[in-house]
Design a protein around this motif. Structure first.
Motif, PDB file in Angstrom:
ATOM      1  N   GLU A 147       0.846  -1.208   0.000  1.00 52.73           N
ATOM      2  CA  GLU A 147       0.000   0.000   0.000  1.00 52.73           C
ATOM      3  C   GLU A 147       0.876   1.250   0.000  1.00 52.73           C
ATOM      4  N   VAL A 148       0.626   2.139  -0.973  1.00 48.87           N
ATOM      5  CA  VAL A 148       1.434   3.362  -1.089  1.00 48.87           C
ATOM      6  C   VAL A 148       1.097   4.309   0.062  1.00 48.87           C
ATOM      7  N   LEU A 149       2.121   4.749   0.784  1.00 46.37           N
ATOM      8  CA  LEU A 149       1.898   5.602   1.954  1.00 46.37           C
ATOM      9  C   LEU A 149       2.350   7.047   1.735  1.00 46.37           C
ATOM     10  N   HIS A 150       2.972   7.332   0.565  1.00 48.64           N
ATOM     11  CA  HIS A 150       3.515   8.687   0.387  1.00 48.64           C
ATOM     12  C   HIS A 150       2.427   9.750   0.284  1.00 48.64           C
ATOM     13  N   LYS A 161      -5.063  -5.531  10.060  1.00 55.30           N
ATOM     14  CA  LYS A 161      -5.427  -6.800  10.682  1.00 55.30           C
ATOM     15  C   LYS A 161      -4.350  -7.181  11.693  1.00 55.30           C
ATOM     16  N   GLU A 162      -3.081  -6.985  11.289  1.00 52.68           N
ATOM     17  CA  GLU A 162      -1.962  -7.269  12.183  1.00 52.68           C
ATOM     18  C   GLU A 162      -0.794  -6.373  11.792  1.00 52.68           C
ATOM     19  N   ALA A 163      -0.190  -5.718  12.771  1.00 50.55           N
ATOM     20  CA  ALA A 163       0.970  -4.876  12.498  1.00 50.55           C
ATOM     21  C   ALA A 163       2.216  -5.750  12.385  1.00 50.55           C
ATOM     22  N   THR A 164       3.151  -5.317  11.551  1.00 44.81           N
ATOM     23  CA  THR A 164       4.432  -6.007  11.418  1.00 44.81           C
ATOM     24  C   THR A 164       5.546  -4.972  11.557  1.00 44.81           C
ATOM     25  N   PRO A 165       6.764  -5.398  11.860  1.00 40.07           N
ATOM     26  CA  PRO A 165       7.870  -4.440  11.930  1.00 40.07           C
ATOM     27  C   PRO A 165       8.037  -3.627  10.649  1.00 40.07           C
ATOM     28  N   SER A 166       7.811  -4.255   9.486  1.00 44.71           N
ATOM     29  CA  SER A 166       7.976  -3.509   8.231  1.00 44.71           C
ATOM     30  C   SER A 166       6.895  -2.449   8.066  1.00 44.71           C
ATOM     31  N   TRP A 167       5.647  -2.753   8.494  1.00 44.54           N
ATOM     32  CA  TRP A 167       4.603  -1.727   8.462  1.00 44.54           C
ATOM     33  C   TRP A 167       4.996  -0.560   9.362  1.00 44.54           C
ATOM     34  N   VAL A 168       5.422  -0.871  10.584  1.00 45.72           N
ATOM     35  CA  VAL A 168       5.750   0.175  11.558  1.00 45.72           C
ATOM     36  C   VAL A 168       6.922   1.028  11.052  1.00 45.72           C
ATOM     37  N   ALA A 172       6.821   5.147  10.246  1.00 37.62           N
ATOM     38  CA  ALA A 172       7.778   6.147  10.730  1.00 37.62           C
ATOM     39  C   ALA A 172       8.344   6.947   9.560  1.00 37.62           C
ATOM     40  N   TYR A 173       8.664   6.256   8.479  1.00 38.44           N
ATOM     41  CA  TYR A 173       9.278   6.914   7.316  1.00 38.44           C
ATOM     42  C   TYR A 173       8.309   7.903   6.670  1.00 38.44           C
ATOM     43  N   TYR A 174       7.032   7.494   6.557  1.00 38.22           N
ATOM     44  CA  TYR A 174       6.043   8.356   5.898  1.00 38.22           C
ATOM     45  C   TYR A 174       5.251   9.216   6.879  1.00 38.22           C
ATOM     46  N   LYS A 175       5.685   9.214   8.130  1.00 38.85           N
ATOM     47  CA  LYS A 175       5.078  10.052   9.163  1.00 38.85           C
ATOM     48  C   LYS A 175       3.580   9.767   9.356  1.00 38.85           C
ATOM     49  N   HIS A 189       7.270  -7.724  18.176  1.00 43.80           N
ATOM     50  CA  HIS A 189       8.324  -6.853  17.649  1.00 43.80           C
ATOM     51  C   HIS A 189       7.745  -5.570  17.057  1.00 43.80           C
ATOM     52  N   ALA A 190       6.555  -5.675  16.452  1.00 47.48           N
ATOM     53  CA  ALA A 190       5.906  -4.475  15.914  1.00 47.48           C
ATOM     54  C   ALA A 190       5.579  -3.490  17.028  1.00 47.48           C
ATOM     55  N   SER A 191       5.120  -4.004  18.170  1.00 41.90           N
ATOM     56  CA  SER A 191       4.777  -3.127  19.303  1.00 41.90           C
ATOM     57  C   SER A 191       6.022  -2.478  19.898  1.00 41.90           C
ATOM     58  N   ILE A 192       7.084  -3.245  20.010  1.00 41.61           N
ATOM     59  CA  ILE A 192       8.338  -2.701  20.549  1.00 41.61           C
ATOM     60  C   ILE A 192       8.843  -1.558  19.668  1.00 41.61           C
ATOM     61  N   LEU A 193       8.795  -1.749  18.354  1.00 39.09           N
ATOM     62  CA  LEU A 193       9.225  -0.692  17.436  1.00 39.09           C
ATOM     63  C   LEU A 193       8.290   0.513  17.497  1.00 39.09           C
ATOM     64  N   SER A 194       6.999   0.266  17.655  1.00 40.09           N
ATOM     65  CA  SER A 194       6.020   1.371  17.737  1.00 40.09           C
ATOM     66  C   SER A 194       6.328   2.275  18.915  1.00 40.09           C
ATOM     67  N   ARG A 195       6.685   1.668  20.058  1.00 33.40           N
ATOM     68  CA  ARG A 195       7.046   2.471  21.228  1.00 33.40           C
ATOM     69  C   ARG A 195       8.346   3.235  20.983  1.00 33.40           C
ATOM     70  N   ALA A 196       9.310   2.571  20.342  1.00 35.50           N
ATOM     71  CA  ALA A 196      10.593   3.217  20.070  1.00 35.50           C
ATOM     72  C   ALA A 196      10.416   4.411  19.139  1.00 35.50           C
ATOM     73  N   LEU A 197       9.509   4.269  18.174  1.00 34.42           N
ATOM     74  CA  LEU A 197       9.304   5.311  17.171  1.00 34.42           C
ATOM     75  C   LEU A 197       8.181   6.273  17.548  1.00 34.42           C
ATOM     76  N   LYS A 198       7.562   6.030  18.714  1.00 40.99           N
ATOM     77  CA  LYS A 198       6.541   6.921  19.271  1.00 40.99           C
ATOM     78  C   LYS A 198       5.347   7.102  18.327  1.00 40.99           C
ATOM     79  N   ILE A 199       4.833   5.966  17.844  1.00 40.21           N
ATOM     80  CA  ILE A 199       3.648   5.980  16.986  1.00 40.21           C
ATOM     81  C   ILE A 199       2.446   5.597  17.841  1.00 40.21           C
TER      82      ILE A 199
END
Length: 573
Positions: A147-150, A161-168, A172-175, A189-199
């Protein structure tokens, strides 16, 4: 209007429009290639692996998180470069004469099925990692786009349906500011990255995907763990006011950082932070907090191929003790059950792990694991002001058994001539009703108590806090819960032992005046909630104590009227 309760991954608040994101589905035709095409297919596979590896390495270098967070991306890189795995894919191409994409699907599916059948949380996460790498590799190989996020609009909220590290990472990249997902866990792992990236994010939202429509108005309340779909006018107006207050220019809140943590009429309140090994350990110092009231150690154990050694734990605890000094840090011993460690410690399956062998029960039944942790804490405690707290204590007998093991560890360290803290303060978490009802005996013998409101509510009201179908039963401010909290506070006051609140209740703005008015003088909150809670504390005054004293806390209607109407001037909603 429809409300779904879930688990808060990273706190925040957003009103916006739903944008549903689906992973690319792979319905690859069962075609075969000619022997002459084998070399070209293998070359395409190698090019895709090389390109994806460069992308992951770039994300790894750009991630400003802890080593634990970087290890997530590192593990994906290891999967991608696993020589045995890649060899199996190449063999499938050459022996079965299938395209590279089909070979990837075949091999990765076998690996995922293997992990799925072993059935425990750690290996389920490994399955999710392989699934994520497979998805990214197929996209790289085929040239298809996720899915294009730009073109992401500022008011859109991602629905998954389910978050993944690549989605997260893409968010972050597309704000992309916020997302919510139907499936997930706090330790993924997706949740850990979400907290790190403050999403801003919530997961474990039952039937979210089918209940929300594309572009539908939704409220993502990651302060209280709920998503409201198609809100009615009064709900929307309430949240618009709340949102306006929550997202006011930060200067007034940030100014709170240097102000004293006192009520308007001068009562000193101790305000600490809750942390875990995945948190930024510098946050309490940046916030001028009174230390760390809850340092969760579970993440040292999760996602590991072996139990953390004494020296490894010692290095982690020493680091946090030194960083938080001269303030104290309360280290809570391992607070999970055997289901989380069954890949490392043989453990019989339990029908209800929440009422099973977890917390202090698990530690006492696995003395070798427990002693490793206690020895590490005792050694680290000479480098700062450290306290040790036992979770899920039911009564004094649990505390006594744990204390005896601490004394054993002291004797061992002394014989081995290893320096350690002789007078390590020992405390208990009050999160089971029996512990609150036995609070006097506990207060008489331990050094401090801390109320874990999340579990106390769950166990008092027999309502699974992770079950969205029971959201109407999980009432944080229920009279029964408040009575147990008051019993604990009164016992602490009688024996002059400090009693703090370290559960989510202390981090939720609407409850801060209630807790202060009830007489609690020590709170420990999430770092993202710290400055707002401090600001609310500074608005409290002696009139608040009178207001709560004159309210009948034995009836739910009276309490709700107090919190949602009479206390509004204190928390400014």
């Amino acid at each position: 209007m429809h409300l779904i309760k879930g688990l808060v991954i990273y706190q925040g608040l957003m009103i916006g429009r739903a944008r549903k994101l689906e992973p690319v589905s792979w319905d690859l035709p069962a075609t075969h290639i000619s022997p002459s095409s084998i070399t070209a297919e293998i070359k395409s596979l190698e090019d895709a692996i090389h390109s994806l590896a460069k992308t992951i390495e770039l994300q790894f270098n750009e991630l400003k998180g802890s080593e634990e967070e970087k290890a997530i991306l590192s593990s994906h890189l290891l999967i991608l470069k696993d020589p045995e795995l890649i060899s199996q894919v190449k063999d499938s191409i050459s022996k079965n004469l299938v395209p590279a994409a089909v070979a990837i699907q075949q091999v990765f599916s076998q690996v995922q099925e293997h992990f799925k059948n072993l059935s425990n949380d750690f290996l389920a996460q490994r399955e999710a990692d392989y699934r994520d790498v497979e998805q990214r590799l197929l996209l790289e190989l085929t040239g298809k786009q996720q899915e294009v996020l730009h073109n992401w609009a500022a008011d859109q909220i991602a629905i998954l349906k389910e978050a993944t590290p690549s989605w997260v990472s893409a968010f972050a990249y597309y704000k992309v500011p916020a997302y919510c997902s139907e499936q997930g866990s706090l330790t993924s792992h997706a949740s850990i990255l979400s907290r790190a990236l403050k999403i801003i994010s919530i997961t474990d939202l039952a039937e979210l995907w089918e209940k929300v429509s594309e572009n539908e108005k939704i409220i993502l309340d990651a302060l209280n763990g709920k998503v409201i779909i198609d809100p009615d006018i009064s709900t929307l107006q309430y949240y618009e006011k709340l949102n306006a207050n929550y997202h006011k220019p930060e200067e007034p809140v940030i100014m709170e950082k240097d102000s004293p943590i006192k009520t308007k009429d001068g009562h000193r309140i101790i305000l600490r932070c809750n942390l875990d090994p995945l948190s930024d350990l510098n946050e309490p110092t940046k916030l001028n907090a009174d230390g760390v009231g809850l340092y969760r150690t579970e993440f040292l154990y999760l996602g590991k191929d072996e139990l953390p050694s004494e020296d490894y734990q010692f290095s982690i605890y020493k680091q946090v003790a030194e960083l938080i000094a001269p303030h104290s840090v309360v280290i809570r011993t391992f607070d999970l059950g055997g289901d989380k460690l069954s890949h490392l410690i043989p453990s019989a399956p339990e029908d209800n792990p929440y009422l099973g062998n977890r917390g202090i029960r698990f530690s006492l039944s696995h003395k070798d694991v427990f002693k490793t942790q206690i020895r590490a804490v005792l050694r680290a405690a000479i480098y700062g002001k450290v306290k040790l707290m036992f979770p899920m204590v039911k009564d004094y007998q649990d505390y006594l058994q744990a204390k005896e093991i601490v004394e054993e560890c002291k004797t061992e360290l002394q014989k081995e001539n290893i320096p350690f803290a002789q007078n390590l303060p020992l405390g208990v978490m009050i999160e089971i009703p029996s512990a609150a009802l036995c609070a006097e005996e506990l207060a008489e013998n331990c050094d401090f108590m801390s109320i874990g409101t999340n579990d106390l509510v769950q166990y008092t009201l027999a309502a699974d806090r992770n079950n969205s179908a029971l959201s109407d039963y999980y009432i944080t401010h229920h009279p029964a819960v408040l009575k147990l909290m008051m019993l604990t506070l009164q016992a602490g006051n009688k024996y002059e032992k400090p009693v703090s609140i370290c559960g989510e209740m202390a981090s939720q703005p609407q409850y801060v005046p209630l807790l202060i008015g009830m007489g609690f003088k020590e709170l420990s909150v999430g770092t993202s909630a710290f400055l707002r809670c401090k600001k609310i504390i500074r608005h409290c005054d002696k009139e608040l104590f009178n207001l709560i004293e004159n309210t009948d806390l034995g009836h739910l209607d009276s309490i709700e009227n107090l919190i949602f109407e009479q206390l509004k001037p204190y928390y400014k909603f």
